[in-house]
Design a protein around this motif. Structure first.
Motif, mmCIF file in Angstrom:
data_model
loop_
_atom_site.group_PDB
_atom_site.id
_atom_site.type_symbol
_atom_site.label_atom_id
_atom_site.label_comp_id
_atom_site.label_asym_id
_atom_site.label_seq_id
_atom_site.Cartn_x
_atom_site.Cartn_y
_atom_site.Cartn_z
ATOM 1 N N GLU A 181 0.872 -1.053 -0.186
ATOM 2 C CA GLU A 181 -0.017 -0.086 -0.142
ATOM 3 C C GLU A 181 1.068 1.172 0.002
ATOM 4 O O GLU A 181 0.700 2.324 -0.499
ATOM 5 C CB GLU A 181 -0.880 -0.084 1.355
ATOM 6 N N ALA A 182 2.040 1.105 0.956
ATOM 7 C CA ALA A 182 2.786 2.504 0.549
ATOM 8 C C ALA A 182 3.302 2.653 -0.657
ATOM 9 O O ALA A 182 3.556 3.923 -1.005
ATOM 10 C CB ALA A 182 3.904 2.117 1.791
ATOM 11 N N VAL A 183 3.679 1.570 -1.395
ATOM 12 C CA VAL A 183 4.429 1.872 -2.590
ATOM 13 C C VAL A 183 3.348 2.470 -3.513
ATOM 14 O O VAL A 183 3.458 3.329 -4.297
ATOM 15 C CB VAL A 183 4.932 0.442 -3.088
ATOM 16 N N ALA A 184 2.194 1.931 -3.446
ATOM 17 C CA ALA A 184 0.904 2.276 -4.522
ATOM 18 C C ALA A 184 0.779 3.883 -4.145
ATOM 19 O O ALA A 184 0.511 4.415 -5.186
ATOM 20 C CB ALA A 184 -0.236 1.727 -4.288
ATOM 21 N N ARG A 185 0.640 4.268 -2.878
ATOM 22 C CA ARG A 185 0.539 5.745 -2.356
ATOM 23 C C ARG A 185 1.533 6.527 -2.869
ATOM 24 O O ARG A 185 0.889 7.554 -3.288
ATOM 25 C CB ARG A 185 0.314 5.597 -0.833
ATOM 26 N N LEU A 186 2.571 6.062 -2.791
ATOM 27 C CA LEU A 186 3.787 7.002 -3.249
ATOM 28 C C LEU A 186 3.697 7.029 -4.777
ATOM 29 O O LEU A 186 3.942 8.091 -5.236
ATOM 30 C CB LEU A 186 5.069 6.274 -2.597
ATOM 31 N N TRP A 187 3.433 5.976 -5.469
ATOM 32 C CA TRP A 187 3.297 6.175 -6.914
ATOM 33 C C TRP A 187 2.108 7.136 -7.162
ATOM 34 O O TRP A 187 2.510 7.998 -8.237
ATOM 35 C CB TRP A 187 3.223 4.839 -7.603
ATOM 36 N N ASP A 188 1.204 7.084 -6.599
ATOM 37 C CA ASP A 188 0.105 8.030 -6.750
ATOM 38 C C ASP A 188 0.520 9.552 -6.564
ATOM 39 O O ASP A 188 0.063 10.263 -7.456
ATOM 40 C CB ASP A 188 -1.190 7.681 -5.789
ATOM 41 N N ASP A 189 1.140 9.770 -5.487
ATOM 42 C CA ASP A 189 1.685 11.193 -5.417
ATOM 43 C C ASP A 189 2.617 11.686 -6.569
ATOM 44 O O ASP A 189 2.585 12.518 -6.929
ATOM 45 C CB ASP A 189 2.273 11.321 -4.199
ATOM 46 N N ILE A 190 3.612 10.587 -6.854
ATOM 47 C CA ILE A 190 4.371 11.071 -7.818
ATOM 48 C C ILE A 190 3.653 11.114 -9.079
ATOM 49 O O ILE A 190 3.994 12.117 -9.912
ATOM 50 C CB ILE A 190 5.321 9.699 -8.065
ATOM 51 N N PHE A 191 2.645 10.372 -9.457
ATOM 52 C CA PHE A 191 1.847 10.608 -10.812
ATOM 53 C C PHE A 191 1.325 12.046 -10.788
ATOM 54 O O PHE A 191 1.183 12.691 -11.630
ATOM 55 C CB PHE A 191 0.820 9.597 -10.937
ATOM 56 N N ARG A 192 0.766 12.213 -9.436
ATOM 57 C CA ARG A 192 -0.004 13.493 -9.237
ATOM 58 C C ARG A 192 0.687 14.806 -9.611
ATOM 59 O O ARG A 192 0.367 15.558 -10.210
ATOM 60 C CB ARG A 192 -0.716 13.671 -7.905
ATOM 61 N N VAL A 193 2.006 14.783 -8.889
ATOM 62 C CA VAL A 193 2.883 15.977 -8.860
ATOM 63 C C VAL A 193 3.680 15.911 -10.126
ATOM 64 O O VAL A 193 4.011 17.335 -10.548
ATOM 65 C CB VAL A 193 3.822 15.982 -7.527
ATOM 66 N N THR A 194 3.734 15.321 -11.047
ATOM 67 C CA THR A 194 4.495 15.134 -12.382
ATOM 68 C C THR A 194 3.215 15.300 -13.339
ATOM 69 O O THR A 194 3.766 15.246 -14.503
ATOM 70 C CB THR A 194 5.290 13.891 -12.355
ATOM 71 N N ARG A 195 2.106 15.449 -13.295
ATOM 72 C CA ARG A 195 0.865 15.597 -14.002
ATOM 73 C C ARG A 195 0.973 14.272 -15.034
ATOM 74 O O ARG A 195 0.000 14.283 -16.026
ATOM 75 C CB ARG A 195 1.032 16.654 -14.888
ATOM 76 N N ALA A 196 1.573 13.050 -14.522
ATOM 77 C CA ALA A 196 1.201 11.862 -15.287
ATOM 78 C C ALA A 196 0.050 11.414 -15.325
ATOM 79 O O ALA A 196 -0.354 10.545 -16.186
ATOM 80 C CB ALA A 196 2.397 11.034 -14.950
ATOM 81 N N ASP A 197 -1.061 11.904 -14.387
ATOM 82 C CA ASP A 197 -2.418 11.395 -14.248
ATOM 83 C C ASP A 197 -3.269 12.412 -15.264
ATOM 84 O O ASP A 197 -4.500 12.001 -15.129
ATOM 85 C CB ASP A 197 -2.822 11.163 -12.790
ATOM 86 N N GLN A 198 -2.658 13.250 -15.715
ATOM 87 C CA GLN A 198 -3.566 13.995 -16.345
ATOM 88 C C GLN A 198 -3.836 13.350 -17.693
ATOM 89 O O GLN A 198 -3.270 12.715 -18.424
ATOM 90 C CB GLN A 198 -2.939 15.680 -16.660
ATOM 91 N N PRO A 199 -5.239 13.854 -18.366
ATOM 92 C CA PRO A 199 -5.470 13.197 -19.809
ATOM 93 C C PRO A 199 -4.524 13.591 -20.886
ATOM 94 O O PRO A 199 -4.012 12.769 -21.639
ATOM 95 C CB PRO A 199 -6.682 14.140 -19.881
#
Length: 421
Positions: free
Chosen positions: A166-184
């Protein structure tokens, strides 16, 4: 539609490193440096690079546990030994125009409890051996970028209350968010963001303040004189090979060079500093005439003092960076324990070497020194920004102009446009 699965986000992240991070042109060459746990990401980056037309992709993996093995079980001779050819490969790659992608994800406390003198001795020797390459890369001889990878060891330190998966998944979510990799469309999102940072640097470069005054509720009350002919940078930078790249993913800072002899007052850290495999917390430093003259830390003070003793320039500042409290990294609420991320959550200063690109004619060592630029083997950022921080620019005639109030910019695109008009 935003990417819906982890694999989709990771693939878009890899594309970002190539297309935004180093902006690799067709026929370009790239060197990737990453922890051994990053192999799945590195493979995606390599594929993205080849799709972009790369002529060559070179990969170097590292295992930080080997450093601990050296410090704990190696002889003094082993700690001190560095082969003469250590930096030759990277120096040749710089000369041959390779782009550099560095992926970080180390355990911030890996070297906790290790003999600090041994770590300091080898760190200084490594910095000296790699100095030419380090200066060439930081001086934008080639296009380069640094980005993060959610390794299990790092994730456990950031989210100790969570099971490892869960820790790894949460950290990846944060990385994707702050690098805008989760954007369309991450590339379009970055184009918009980089444009805003460009407006801020244009405004500050037009102003040419002689100093900045920073104040926070934690106790920071610091006047930072700026180097003569200083240059503000932030976001994308054009390397000397003509390629416009983004050195840090994420990035929300604008930064420049302080005058090495014109820093006075107190700086209090707002976040722990992860350096040399250890955490330094509760930092409080008083500067006088540009030099750190009083140094305290609630934890890791000896490590901090070892840094300051690296050489004569280590006790002076080489960077002042401004970051809004509303930056995406800050909005995650996560303490990343990694400078790449935490420095983009808060305004910060750096001990040691300045970037020659932050001073007019800074590639000339004599001109850089004459302008007030600092030189050192180290460059260590630590965060002092808070949600209540106020920052003023001080003009040549002593007038104070508000730049930040309550941790947020009070100048922006309109002010930049007016200053340029």
């Amino acid at each position: 539609m935003p990417p819906s699965s982890f694999d989709d986000k990771l693939a878009r992240y890899a594309e970002l490193l190539v297309r935004i991070g180093v902006n690799l042109p067709e026929g370009g060459k790239v060197r990737i440096h990453a922890p051994i746990e990053a192999a799945p990401l590195v493979r995606l980056v390599a594929r993205a690079a080849y799709r972009a037309g790369a002529a060559d992709v070179r990969v170097g993996y590292r295992d930080d546990h080997l450093d601990r093995a050296l410090y704990e079980d190696g002889s003094d001779a082993a700690v001190d030994f560095l082969p003469e050819w250590l930096a030759q490969e990277q120096a040749a790659m710089v000369a041959d125009g390779y782009a550099f992608i560095s992926i970080v994800g180390e355990d911030p406390s890996l070297l906790a409890g290790v003999n600090a003198d041994r770590v300091a001795r080898r760190s200084k020797a490594l910095a000296a051996a790699r100095r030419e390459v380090s200066e060439a890369i930081s001086g934008m001889e080639v296009n380069w970028t640094v980005a993060g990878m959610a390794t299990p060891a790092w994730a456990r330190r950031v989210f100790p209350q969570l099971p490892e998966e869960e820790a790894v998944a949460r950290l990846w979510d944060d990385i994707f968010r702050v690098t805008r990799a989760d954007q369309p469309d991450p590339v379009a999102a970055w184009d918009t963001h980089l444009s805003k940072l460009e407006h801020l640097t244009e405004y500050l470069n037009e102003k040419q303040y002689t100093a900045l005054h920073l104040r926070s509720g934690l106790g920071t009350d610091l006047t930072v004189g700026l180097a003569e002919g200083h240059i503000w940078q932030g976001g994308a930078e054009t390397a000397k090979n003509g390629i416009r790249a983004v050195p840090n993913l994420p990035t929300d800072e604008v930064f420049t060079a302080p005058h090495r002899d014109r820093v006075d007052g107190v700086a209090v850290a707002s976040k722990p500093l992860s350096v040399r495999g250890q955490l330094v917390e509760g930092i409080r430093v008083r500067f006088e005439g540009g030099k750190a003259v009083e140094v305290r830390a609630e934890q890791g003070e000896e490590t901090l003092r070892q840094l300051l003793a690296t050489d004569e320039g280590a006790a002076h500042l080489g960077e002042i960076a401004l970051v809004p409290a509303s930056a995406p990294v800050a909005q995650t609420g996560t303490l990343f324990l990694n400078t790449l991320f935490d420095e983009n959550a808060a305004s910060h200063i750096a001990l040691g070497r300045c970037y020659p690109t932050n001073v007019q004619n800074g590639e000339n060592p004599e001109a850089l020194r004459a302008a007030g630029g600092n030189d050192s083997l180290i460059h260590v950022d630590w965060m002092i920004g808070t949600p209540d921080m106020d920052v003023d620019g001080i003009t040549a005639d002593g007038k104070c102009e508000a730049l930040m109030r309550g941790g947020e910019w009070v100048v922006g695109e309109r002010s930049a446009a007016e200053a340029k008009a």
